[in-house]
Design an enzyme around this catalytic site. Sequence first.
Site, mmCIF file in Angstrom:
data_model
loop_
_atom_site.group_PDB
_atom_site.id
_atom_site.type_symbol
_atom_site.label_atom_id
_atom_site.label_comp_id
_atom_site.label_asym_id
_atom_site.label_seq_id
_atom_site.Cartn_x
_atom_site.Cartn_y
_atom_site.Cartn_z
ATOM 1 C CG HIS A 142 -1.752 1.012 1.402
ATOM 2 N ND1 HIS A 142 -1.862 1.847 2.569
ATOM 3 C CD2 HIS A 142 -2.740 1.416 0.656
ATOM 4 C CE1 HIS A 142 -2.612 3.055 2.309
ATOM 5 N NE2 HIS A 142 -3.407 2.689 1.326
ATOM 6 C CG HIS B 168 -3.117 9.407 0.221
ATOM 7 N ND1 HIS B 168 -3.850 9.874 1.160
ATOM 8 C CD2 HIS B 168 -3.979 8.160 -0.036
ATOM 9 C CE1 HIS B 168 -5.128 9.467 1.415
ATOM 10 N NE2 HIS B 168 -5.163 8.236 0.911
HETATM 11 O O1 G3P Z 1 -6.440 0.963 -2.442
HETATM 12 C C1 G3P Z 1 -6.892 1.123 -1.298
HETATM 13 C C2 G3P Z 1 -6.633 2.374 -0.304
HETATM 14 O O2 G3P Z 1 -5.236 2.753 -0.817
HETATM 15 C C3 G3P Z 1 -7.534 3.406 -0.253
HETATM 16 O O3 G3P Z 1 -7.479 4.023 0.581
HETATM 17 O O4 G3P Z 1 -6.838 6.388 1.284
HETATM 18 O O5 G3P Z 1 -5.314 4.817 1.308
HETATM 19 O O6 G3P Z 1 -6.028 5.680 -0.783
HETATM 20 P P1 G3P Z 1 -6.380 5.389 0.714
HETATM 21 CA CA CA Z 2 -4.831 4.273 -2.220
#
Ligand code: G3P
Ligand code: CA
Length: 246
Positions: A9, A51
């Site tokens: 992630h 992000h």
């Molecule tokens: O793809 C899953 C996750 O990345 C979604 O939430 O806020 O971390 O982009 P966020």
């Molecule tokens: Ca994401």
Amino acid sequence: MSFTKIQAHRGASGYAPENTLAAFKKAIEMKADGIELDVHLSKDGYLIVMHDEKVDRTTNGKGMIKSFTLEELKKLDAGSWYSKEFNNERIPTLEEVLKLIKPTSLFINLEIKAGYRLYPNIEEKVLNMLEKYDMLERSIISSFDHYSLVKIKQLNSKVKTGMLYMSSLFEPWDYAKSIKVDALHPYYITLTKEFIMGAYSHNLAINTYTVNEESAIKQLAQGKISGLITNYPDKAKKIISSIQGD
Ligand code: G3P
Ligand code: CA
């Protein structure tokens, strides 16, 4: 071979500043199956990996990504907020990440950050960039903005898409089919074994986010989750291998 595929992630963001080349390199080292990243557009139209829509939290700058040119964004320090050892990290473009990932076997879960739909033609730009590096087949495009996912399928029906959502949706199979997605990307705490099996019986994969706790990883691996998005790909790999084999 493990059934569950691990996605790092924002890269292996438990070990390096999120969405930087350092975090994606760690994901490769840790043998994640794929990486997840977030994409925006700069003022001059470059695909930027970050992000938040503002640079404030993860750099030494202030303001919206869309109000900076690429040259201006490249001057920002994208690592020191995390640790001094990463002070040379810069905000990567999608192109730089693709150059890094292309020679590996990892796939990409590319999240289009189009919350307010302020990025005109971001879908075309993403597809063109993936095509340039021959990475279309190794990618899945996800978004909380489902209009964006519909547009992706209209532009190229072969590209895989995944619908991100946070609430506990009731049997969203028909909705998922109506927007032509290949996968559901739910928040992990909404999941049950029945839901997971229901999705599979409707030919939908599940890539769930963001699973960092050992007990949750274990439970999802036992429930045969198809994809798990985590900040700790090494930890997830160990747990999943112990349940499903290498
Ligand atoms: O793809 C899953 C996750 O990345 C979604 O939430 O806020 O971390 O982009 P966020
Ligand atoms: Ca994401």
